[in-house]
Design a protein around this motif. Structure first.
Motif, mmCIF file in Angstrom:
data_model
loop_
_atom_site.group_PDB
_atom_site.id
_atom_site.type_symbol
_atom_site.label_atom_id
_atom_site.label_comp_id
_atom_site.label_asym_id
_atom_site.label_seq_id
_atom_site.Cartn_x
_atom_site.Cartn_y
_atom_site.Cartn_z
ATOM 1 N N GLY A 18 0.786 -1.231 0.000
ATOM 2 C CA GLY A 18 0.000 0.000 0.000
ATOM 3 C C GLY A 18 0.821 1.284 0.000
ATOM 4 O O GLY A 18 0.340 2.317 -0.468
ATOM 5 N N LEU A 19 2.053 1.223 0.520
ATOM 6 C CA LEU A 19 2.914 2.415 0.494
ATOM 7 C C LEU A 19 3.025 2.952 -0.935
ATOM 8 O O LEU A 19 3.000 4.169 -1.169
ATOM 9 N N VAL A 22 -0.143 4.813 -1.996
ATOM 10 C CA VAL A 22 -0.216 6.142 -1.380
ATOM 11 C C VAL A 22 0.782 7.089 -2.048
ATOM 12 O O VAL A 22 0.455 8.241 -2.346
ATOM 13 N N HIS A 167 3.705 4.192 7.858
ATOM 14 C CA HIS A 167 2.733 3.289 7.237
ATOM 15 C C HIS A 167 2.707 1.950 7.966
ATOM 16 O O HIS A 167 1.779 1.158 7.766
ATOM 17 N N ASN A 168 3.733 1.682 8.735
ATOM 18 C CA ASN A 168 3.794 0.397 9.410
ATOM 19 C C ASN A 168 4.845 0.455 10.509
ATOM 20 O O ASN A 168 6.009 0.734 10.238
ATOM 21 N N VAL A 217 -1.507 6.316 9.140
ATOM 22 C CA VAL A 217 -2.449 6.336 8.025
ATOM 23 C C VAL A 217 -3.907 6.024 8.378
ATOM 24 O O VAL A 217 -4.722 5.784 7.488
ATOM 25 N N ASN A 249 -5.912 6.949 4.615
ATOM 26 C CA ASN A 249 -5.573 6.900 3.190
ATOM 27 C C ASN A 249 -6.826 7.024 2.337
ATOM 28 O O ASN A 249 -7.922 6.662 2.762
ATOM 29 N N ARG A 303 -0.159 -9.611 1.209
ATOM 30 C CA ARG A 303 1.133 -10.206 1.548
ATOM 31 C C ARG A 303 0.893 -11.355 2.518
ATOM 32 O O ARG A 303 0.082 -11.219 3.446
ATOM 33 N N GLN A 307 1.061 -10.114 9.947
ATOM 34 C CA GLN A 307 0.207 -8.924 10.036
ATOM 35 C C GLN A 307 -1.183 -9.168 9.436
ATOM 36 O O GLN A 307 -2.192 -8.696 9.938
ATOM 37 N N LYS A 308 -1.209 -9.898 8.323
ATOM 38 C CA LYS A 308 -2.461 -10.043 7.567
ATOM 39 C C LYS A 308 -3.357 -11.156 8.097
ATOM 40 O O LYS A 308 -4.382 -11.477 7.496
ATOM 41 N N GLU A 380 -3.463 -3.373 11.418
ATOM 42 C CA GLU A 380 -3.579 -2.821 10.060
ATOM 43 C C GLU A 380 -3.547 -1.291 10.132
ATOM 44 O O GLU A 380 -4.517 -0.643 10.493
ATOM 45 N N PRO A 381 -2.419 -0.709 9.786
ATOM 46 C CA PRO A 381 -2.292 0.754 9.847
ATOM 47 C C PRO A 381 -3.423 1.472 9.102
ATOM 48 O O PRO A 381 -4.013 2.407 9.615
ATOM 49 N N CYS A 382 -3.699 1.068 7.891
ATOM 50 C CA CYS A 382 -4.891 1.570 7.189
ATOM 51 C C CYS A 382 -5.553 0.383 6.504
ATOM 52 O O CYS A 382 -6.638 -0.027 6.849
ATOM 53 N N GLY A 383 -4.834 -0.181 5.535
ATOM 54 C CA GLY A 383 -5.438 -1.240 4.723
ATOM 55 C C GLY A 383 -6.152 -0.586 3.561
ATOM 56 O O GLY A 383 -6.938 0.358 3.743
ATOM 57 N N LEU A 384 -5.833 -1.053 2.378
ATOM 58 C CA LEU A 384 -6.487 -0.475 1.193
ATOM 59 C C LEU A 384 -7.464 -1.457 0.579
ATOM 60 O O LEU A 384 -8.505 -1.067 0.055
HETATM 61 C C1 GLC Z 1 1.342 -0.249 5.092
HETATM 62 C C2 GLC Z 1 0.231 -0.816 5.946
HETATM 63 C C3 GLC Z 1 -1.141 -0.694 5.336
HETATM 64 C C4 GLC Z 1 -1.342 0.679 4.717
HETATM 65 C C5 GLC Z 1 -0.217 0.967 3.748
HETATM 66 C C6 GLC Z 1 -0.341 2.332 3.080
HETATM 67 O O1 GLC Z 1 1.893 -1.140 4.218
HETATM 68 O O2 GLC Z 1 0.488 -2.153 6.300
HETATM 69 O O3 GLC Z 1 -2.130 -0.922 6.324
HETATM 70 O O4 GLC Z 1 -2.587 0.743 4.062
HETATM 71 O O5 GLC Z 1 1.007 0.947 4.409
HETATM 72 O O6 GLC Z 1 -0.351 3.382 4.006
#
Ligand code: GLC
Ligand code: ADP
Length: 488
Positions: A18-19, A22, A167-168, A217, A249, A303, A307-308, A380-384
């Motif tokens: 996801g980085l 973004v 992001h993590n 995020v 995000n 991935r 974490q997932k 999960e910091p954000c998760g897309l």
């Molecule tokens: C990280 C996080 C994910 C987030 C992404 C983009 O990889 O694991 O949760 O959405 O960064 O910010």
């Protein structure tokens, strides 16, 4: 504002998660708001330089290693200038971070110190007076310290403020002290409130303690990381930071919308939702599953990392296979999981299918063709993917953590406008129970299922809104620095 945005991956060029999404979408949204933003990333050798223009060579000081000469390329990312640092020794490799066995490259410290320093040198080279340095994750987290220790006296950075987006928290960039002399940040920065952690260097820790403002995020993750459970050892430093914000995000709807998606067999929208069935059939055919429109497909893309929640999925799989469902899995990562999900698909070919690897196209097809999307993350910091799922009318089942908790509204009678299913315990029973509930809703309460689809498809997570929040964050960084430098 003049913004230097530096990231280790950017979608469209190189992506592992996801980085990258973004780093592609946020700069475009900031540009739309009128900012002068320049993105910098490595030119991994998977990126074809024929599409790019060379700006010639540039020297990057690497302290005790001497001076390294790299080439700089420029590209156009939907109207945003993106710069590539080309240095074969560090970036001329097949993968971004790991070797073919999945082990981190032994020189990742040097590689990303090099990227961070090259970004400063680049600003000088292109005559860019930087107001905001925006670093992302551990790879570039040393930039705030580099500014203080080395670059702040230079005219290009005299008025630079720093923002670090986390992001993590799990990946922190922990290395030996060798890099202190390479980065030229001085041994005085090797203290517990800066670079040092248990006698090692921790790059993310330095970013957390040295940048003017920090954000993560999602709002919930911004709170979670201040606890021992989610702080990965740095929670006390995060509790000590006042300027720590959570900005959710967004989604790049040009890439992720069933209306315009270039990978799927039939485009659809809420008004033509019946066409989603064509995508479902296509997915079933692609994965050699029985082409039955009346059986719910549960998708997973991600991935294969703890974490997932992949352990939870693997523990639950036997009970899930007893349900009247099909499962489609796309991912790569931990070797045991790659073996597990490919073996089980061979044993139960009418019920579960998997593709082990990375495929943009399949990710889109799974979002469009599935009925339900599973994301049982431990954190999960954000998760897309759960947000993409909403746009595709694919109901997310998520664990209520971080950004998953912020974006998914549970299907219960207390929740206004529910858009998915949530569970709380990180346990097999909670996961299986929630999948059963979603499947039961599919078979026995189709009206309820359809309301969730409708609510989800109406949700919008536009980057324009999040970009305005980043704009405010940048202003906070500028004000903070101004206040601190005001003499009495
Ligand atoms: C990280 C996080 C994910 C987030 C992404 C983009 O990889 O694991 O949760 O959405 O960064 O910010
Ligand atoms: P994270 O960044 O933690 O991996 P996110 O949900 O923020 O999680 O973003 C993951 C992104 O990576 C999504 O765009 C997803 O589609 C993509 N992705 C993950 N694994 C794969 C894969 N095996 N193939 C294609 N895309 C993938």
């Amino acid at each position: 504002m003049n913004i230097l945005f530096v990231a280790s991956e950017v979608a469209g060029y190189a992506k592992s998660g996801g980085l990258a999404d973004v780093s592609s979408a946020l700069p475009k949204a900031l540009k739309k708001l009128g900012h002068n933003i320049k993105v910098v990333m490595p030119r991994y050798y998977s990126i074809d330089k024929k599409e790019l223009k060379s700006l010639g060579e540039m020297a990057v000081p690497m302290g005790s290693l001497g001076e390294f000469w790299c080439e700089v390329f420029i590209g156009n990312m939907g109207g945003v200038e993106i710069y590539f640092i080309d240095y074969e020794l560090y970036f001329g490799r097949a993968n971004l971070y790991t070797d073919s066995k999945g082990l981190a490259y032994g020189d990742n410290d040097e590689r990303f110190i090099f990227l961070s320093k090259a970004s400063f040198e680049l600003a000088k080279k292109i005559d860019f007076i930087v107001e905001i340095i925006h670093a992302n994750d551990w790879h570039t987290a040393i930039m705030p310290l580099l500014l203080k220790a080395k670059y702040q006296y230079n005219k290009y950075f005299k008025n630079s403020s720093t923002v670090l987006t986390i992001h993590n928290m799990q990946h922190q960039g922990k290395f030996t002290t060798k890099i202190i002399d390479i980065a030229e940040v001085g041994w005085e920065s090797f203290t517990s409130d800066n670079l040092e952690e248990f006698g090692m260097v921790n790059l993310l820790k330095s970013g957390i303690t040295q940048s003017d403002v920090i954000n993560t995020v999602s709002p919930t993750y911004a709170k979670e990381i201040k606890t021992a459970q989610f702080g990965w050892g740095l929670d006390s430093y995060l509790r000590g930071r006042e300027l720590l914000f959570g900005i959710l995000n967004g989604v790049d709807y040009r890439e992720w919308s069933p209306k315009e998606d270039k990978y799927i067999v039939k485009n659809y929208s809420l008004e033509t939702i019946e066409d989603k069935l064509i995508c479902k059939k296509d997915l079933q055919k692609l994965f050699n599953l029985p082409t039955n429109p009346n059986i719910p497909i549960i998708g997973f893309v991600g991935r294969f990392a703890t974490q997932k929640g992949i352990e939870l999925i693997s523990q639950s799989i036997w009970e899930l296979l007893e349900l009247d469902i099909q499962i489609v899995i796309l991912g790569s990562g931990e070797k045991w999981a790659e073996g597990f999900f490919s073996d089980i698909a061979k044993r139960y070919p009418t019920k579960i299918a998997s593709f082990i690897g990375y495929s943009e196209e399949l990710a889109h097809k799974i979002e469009a063709g599935s009925d339900i999307f599973l994301m049982p993350s431990l954190f999960e910091p954000c998760g897309l993917n759960q947000i993409y799922s909403l746009a595709y009318g694919t109901l997310p089942i998520v664990r209520a953590v971080g950004g998953l908790d912020d974006t998914i509204r549970n299907f219960d009678k207390y929740t206004k406008s529910p858009n998915g299913f949530k569970f709380y315990d990180a346990s097999k029973d909670a996961l299986v129970g929630t999948v059963k509930w979603a499947v039961d809703t599919y078979y026995n309460n189709r009206d309820g299922f359809n309301i969730l689809i409708k609510n989800g498809m109406k949700d919008r997570f536009d980057w324009d809104i999040s970009a305005k929040k980043y704009e405010k964050l940048y202003k906070v960084a500028v004000y903070k620095k101004e206040l601190e430098s005001d003499k009495l």
